[in-house]
Write a protein that holds these residues in place. Structure first.
Motif, PDB file in Angstrom:
ATOM      1  N   MET A   1       0.843  -1.178   0.000  1.00  0.00           N
ATOM      2  CA  MET A   1       0.000   0.000   0.000  1.00  0.00           C
ATOM      3  C   MET A   1       0.893   1.247   0.000  1.00  0.00           C
ATOM      4  SD  MET A   1      -2.796   1.388   2.805  1.00  0.00           S
ATOM      5  CE  MET A   1      -2.403   0.072   3.864  1.00  0.00           C
ATOM      6  N   ARG A   2       0.562   2.193  -0.881  1.00  0.00           N
ATOM      7  CA  ARG A   2       1.329   3.437  -0.931  1.00  0.00           C
ATOM      8  C   ARG A   2       0.961   4.308   0.255  1.00  0.00           C
ATOM      9  NH1 ARG A   2       0.419   5.727  -6.847  1.00  0.00           N
ATOM     10  NH2 ARG A   2      -1.320   6.525  -5.679  1.00  0.00           N
ATOM     11  N   LYS A   3       1.969   4.967   0.766  1.00  0.00           N
ATOM     12  CA  LYS A   3       1.749   5.886   1.888  1.00  0.00           C
ATOM     13  C   LYS A   3       1.715   7.309   1.342  1.00  0.00           C
ATOM     14  CE  LYS A   3       2.289   2.924   5.372  1.00  0.00           C
ATOM     15  NZ  LYS A   3       1.330   2.649   6.380  1.00  0.00           N
ATOM     16  N   HIS A   4       0.942   8.140   1.977  1.00  0.00           N
ATOM     17  CA  HIS A   4       0.855   9.552   1.602  1.00  0.00           C
ATOM     18  C   HIS A   4       1.020  10.385   2.864  1.00  0.00           C
ATOM     19  CE1 HIS A   4      -0.435   8.238  -2.337  1.00  0.00           C
ATOM     20  NE2 HIS A   4      -1.335   7.475  -1.749  1.00  0.00           N
ATOM     21  N   PRO A   5       2.280  10.552   3.322  1.00  0.00           N
ATOM     22  CA  PRO A   5       2.485  11.284   4.576  1.00  0.00           C
ATOM     23  C   PRO A   5       2.337  12.791   4.395  1.00  0.00           C
ATOM     24  CG  PRO A   5       4.591  10.656   3.640  1.00  0.00           C
ATOM     25  CD  PRO A   5       3.526  10.061   2.751  1.00  0.00           C
ATOM     26  N   ASN A   6       2.092  13.453   5.501  1.00  0.00           N
ATOM     27  CA  ASN A   6       2.105  14.912   5.585  1.00  0.00           C
ATOM     28  C   ASN A   6       1.127  15.606   4.646  1.00  0.00           C
ATOM     29  OD1 ASN A   6       4.226  14.798   7.543  1.00  0.00           O
ATOM     30  ND2 ASN A   6       5.627  14.364   5.860  1.00  0.00           N
ATOM     31  N   LEU A   7      -0.021  15.002   4.415  1.00  0.00           N
ATOM     32  CA  LEU A   7      -1.056  15.687   3.653  1.00  0.00           C
ATOM     33  C   LEU A   7      -1.556  16.866   4.487  1.00  0.00           C
ATOM     34  CD1 LEU A   7      -3.048  12.587   2.368  1.00  0.00           C
ATOM     35  CD2 LEU A   7      -1.467  14.015   1.050  1.00  0.00           C
ATOM     36  N   GLU A   8      -1.994  17.920   3.820  1.00  0.00           N
ATOM     37  CA  GLU A   8      -2.503  19.078   4.562  1.00  0.00           C
ATOM     38  C   GLU A   8      -3.801  18.731   5.298  1.00  0.00           C
ATOM     39  OE1 GLU A   8      -1.968  22.981   2.282  1.00  0.00           O
ATOM     40  OE2 GLU A   8      -1.674  21.423   0.751  1.00  0.00           O
ATOM     41  N   TYR A   9      -4.660  17.955   4.623  1.00  0.00           N
ATOM     42  CA  TYR A   9      -5.953  17.588   5.198  1.00  0.00           C
ATOM     43  C   TYR A   9      -6.263  16.125   4.904  1.00  0.00           C
ATOM     44  CZ  TYR A   9      -6.992  22.584   5.564  1.00  0.00           C
ATOM     45  OH  TYR A   9      -6.952  23.918   5.872  1.00  0.00           O
ATOM     46  N   ILE A  10      -7.038  15.534   5.792  1.00  0.00           N
ATOM     47  CA  ILE A  10      -7.735  14.300   5.467  1.00  0.00           C
ATOM     48  C   ILE A  10      -9.225  14.598   5.620  1.00  0.00           C
ATOM     49  CG2 ILE A  10      -5.869  12.697   6.035  1.00  0.00           C
ATOM     50  CD1 ILE A  10      -7.266  12.175   8.753  1.00  0.00           C
ATOM     51  N   ILE A  11     -10.019  13.979   4.774  1.00  0.00           N
ATOM     52  CA  ILE A  11     -11.474  14.063   4.888  1.00  0.00           C
ATOM     53  C   ILE A  11     -11.949  12.679   5.297  1.00  0.00           C
ATOM     54  CG2 ILE A  11     -13.650  14.410   3.658  1.00  0.00           C
ATOM     55  CD1 ILE A  11     -12.116  16.304   1.751  1.00  0.00           C
ATOM     56  N   VAL A  12     -12.602  12.600   6.439  1.00  0.00           N
ATOM     57  CA  VAL A  12     -13.107  11.332   6.939  1.00  0.00           C
ATOM     58  C   VAL A  12     -14.595  11.273   6.592  1.00  0.00           C
ATOM     59  CG1 VAL A  12     -13.211   9.762   8.893  1.00  0.00           C
ATOM     60  CG2 VAL A  12     -11.468  11.561   8.853  1.00  0.00           C
ATOM     61  N   LEU A  13     -14.949  10.322   5.738  1.00  0.00           N
ATOM     62  CA  LEU A  13     -16.332  10.215   5.279  1.00  0.00           C
ATOM     63  C   LEU A  13     -17.204   9.586   6.354  1.00  0.00           C
ATOM     64  CD1 LEU A  13     -15.816   9.030   1.590  1.00  0.00           C
ATOM     65  CD2 LEU A  13     -15.844  11.352   2.518  1.00  0.00           C
ATOM     66  N   GLY A  14     -18.377  10.152   6.539  1.00  0.00           N
ATOM     67  CA  GLY A  14     -19.295   9.685   7.565  1.00  0.00           C
ATOM     68  C   GLY A  14     -19.928   8.348   7.221  1.00  0.00           C
ATOM     69  N   ALA A  15     -20.477   7.724   8.223  1.00  0.00           N
ATOM     70  CA  ALA A  15     -21.271   6.501   8.114  1.00  0.00           C
ATOM     71  C   ALA A  15     -22.232   6.520   9.298  1.00  0.00           C
ATOM     72  CB  ALA A  15     -20.376   5.261   8.141  1.00  0.00           C
ATOM     73  N   HIS A  16     -23.166   5.640   9.282  1.00  0.00           N
ATOM     74  CA  HIS A  16     -24.255   5.670  10.271  1.00  0.00           C
ATOM     75  C   HIS A  16     -23.750   5.640  11.717  1.00  0.00           C
ATOM     76  CE1 HIS A  16     -28.360   5.362  11.528  1.00  0.00           C
ATOM     77  NE2 HIS A  16     -28.095   4.275  12.247  1.00  0.00           N
ATOM     78  N   VAL A  17     -24.442   6.388  12.560  1.00  0.00           N
ATOM     79  CA  VAL A  17     -24.225   6.403  14.008  1.00  0.00           C
ATOM     80  C   VAL A  17     -25.492   5.833  14.644  1.00  0.00           C
ATOM     81  CG1 VAL A  17     -23.925   7.918  16.024  1.00  0.00           C
ATOM     82  CG2 VAL A  17     -22.748   8.441  13.891  1.00  0.00           C
ATOM     83  N   GLU A  18     -25.339   4.960  15.603  1.00  0.00           N
ATOM     84  CA  GLU A  18     -26.501   4.431  16.341  1.00  0.00           C
ATOM     85  C   GLU A  18     -26.633   5.213  17.631  1.00  0.00           C
ATOM     86  OE1 GLU A  18     -25.632   0.249  16.699  1.00  0.00           O
ATOM     87  OE2 GLU A  18     -26.246  -0.149  14.634  1.00  0.00           O
ATOM     88  N   GLY A  19     -27.540   6.169  17.643  1.00  0.00           N
ATOM     89  CA  GLY A  19     -27.663   7.081  18.788  1.00  0.00           C
ATOM     90  C   GLY A  19     -26.465   8.001  18.797  1.00  0.00           C
ATOM     91  N   THR A  20     -25.512   7.715  19.691  1.00  0.00           N
ATOM     92  CA  THR A  20     -24.245   8.461  19.709  1.00  0.00           C
ATOM     93  C   THR A  20     -23.064   7.522  19.465  1.00  0.00           C
ATOM     94  OG1 THR A  20     -24.001   8.190  22.111  1.00  0.00           O
ATOM     95  CG2 THR A  20     -25.141  10.176  21.345  1.00  0.00           C
ATOM     96  N   ARG A  21     -23.340   6.236  19.240  1.00  0.00           N
ATOM     97  CA  ARG A  21     -22.301   5.210  19.117  1.00  0.00           C
ATOM     98  C   ARG A  21     -21.886   5.017  17.659  1.00  0.00           C
ATOM     99  NH1 ARG A  21     -21.818  -0.107  18.320  1.00  0.00           N
ATOM    100  NH2 ARG A  21     -24.028  -0.428  17.937  1.00  0.00           N
ATOM    101  N   LEU A  22     -20.567   4.962  17.453  1.00  0.00           N
ATOM    102  CA  LEU A  22     -20.036   4.702  16.117  1.00  0.00           C
ATOM    103  C   LEU A  22     -20.357   3.263  15.709  1.00  0.00           C
ATOM    104  CD1 LEU A  22     -16.436   6.196  16.578  1.00  0.00           C
ATOM    105  CD2 LEU A  22     -18.402   7.325  15.570  1.00  0.00           C
ATOM    106  N   THR A  23     -20.895   3.084  14.515  1.00  0.00           N
ATOM    107  CA  THR A  23     -21.062   1.741  13.980  1.00  0.00           C
ATOM    108  C   THR A  23     -19.685   1.212  13.574  1.00  0.00           C
ATOM    109  OG1 THR A  23     -21.480   2.690  11.810  1.00  0.00           O
ATOM    110  CG2 THR A  23     -23.418   2.113  13.149  1.00  0.00           C
ATOM    111  N   LEU A  24     -19.591  -0.072  13.266  1.00  0.00           N
ATOM    112  CA  LEU A  24     -18.305  -0.661  12.922  1.00  0.00           C
ATOM    113  C   LEU A  24     -17.645   0.062  11.747  1.00  0.00           C
ATOM    114  CD1 LEU A  24     -16.133  -2.820  13.318  1.00  0.00           C
ATOM    115  CD2 LEU A  24     -17.473  -4.319  11.808  1.00  0.00           C
ATOM    116  N   ALA A  25     -18.405   0.342  10.697  1.00  0.00           N
ATOM    117  CA  ALA A  25     -17.830   1.016   9.527  1.00  0.00           C
ATOM    118  C   ALA A  25     -17.241   2.371   9.918  1.00  0.00           C
ATOM    119  CB  ALA A  25     -18.886   1.192   8.433  1.00  0.00           C
ATOM    120  N   LEU A  26     -17.978   3.144  10.710  1.00  0.00           N
ATOM    121  CA  LEU A  26     -17.506   4.471  11.107  1.00  0.00           C
ATOM    122  C   LEU A  26     -16.365   4.375  12.116  1.00  0.00           C
ATOM    123  CD1 LEU A  26     -17.835   7.453  10.597  1.00  0.00           C
ATOM    124  CD2 LEU A  26     -19.562   7.522  12.394  1.00  0.00           C
ATOM    125  N   LEU A  27     -16.423   3.408  13.004  1.00  0.00           N
ATOM    126  CA  LEU A  27     -15.342   3.208  13.965  1.00  0.00           C
ATOM    127  C   LEU A  27     -14.028   2.906  13.241  1.00  0.00           C
ATOM    128  CD1 LEU A  27     -14.324   2.927  16.874  1.00  0.00           C
ATOM    129  CD2 LEU A  27     -15.056   0.521  16.794  1.00  0.00           C
TER     130      LEU A  27
END
Length: 159
Positions: A1-27
């Motif tokens: 896997m290629r590494k991409h260090p020191n990026l200015e930003y990462i965007i973390v894409l959302g996934a379903h939350v159960e109440g306030t708990r992270l689902t496995l995909a989001l966790l």
């Protein structure tokens, strides 16, 4: 896997939350973001995801809570709390930071191709995949669904 260090930003894409708990995909996405942020202390993260049905807080806020509880300072986190789809995740997140940055897209391994392709279509030239693992029987559902989503996004002009 290629590494991409020191990026200015990462965007973390959302996934379903159960109440306030992270689902496995989001966790898994949020854990991968934590790892990247720990390894790259100058990188900031856009946490992307609104509030859907069955969610007590936005997906972005749920990720923010996890990351700050695990030592990431709040000033490194930007919350995008309006999006309801992958296309909106990327469009709204890139609108917050602009297109002239190096950006990583953090999402589950089965979803990273589409996320990166949509970000490129939105006009971000320097965008890289940062896949998180996802191990569950639900892959039997998610992979065919992702293939259909790729076809749909291609037809709709989103990628």
């Amino acid at each position: 896997m290629r590494k991409h260090p020191n990026l200015e930003y990462i965007i973390v894409l959302g996934a379903h939350v159960e109440g306030t708990r992270l689902t496995l995909a989001l966790l898994e996405r949020t854990r991968r973001a934590l790892q990247y942020l720990e390894e790259n202390p100058d990188t900031k993260a856009v946490l992307s995801g609104g509030k859907g049905e069955g969610e007590a807080i936005t997906e972005a806020q749920a990720m923010c809570n996890y990351l700050t509880e695990h030592g990431i300072t709040r000033d490194r986190l930007i919350l995008e709390e309006k999006s309801t789809s992958t296309t909106e995740n990327l469009r709204f997140s890139l609108a917050l930071i602009g297109l002239d940055h190096s950006v990583g897209v953090v999402t589950n391994n089965f979803h990273v191709f589409r996320g990166t392709a949509i970000g490129r279509k939105c006009g971000c030239k320097e965008i890289y995949p940062i896949p998180s693992r996802y191990r569950s029987w639900r892959l039997l559902i998610y992979i065919p669904r992702e293939i259909l989503a790729i076809i749909k996004d291609k037809i709709m002009g989103n990628m």
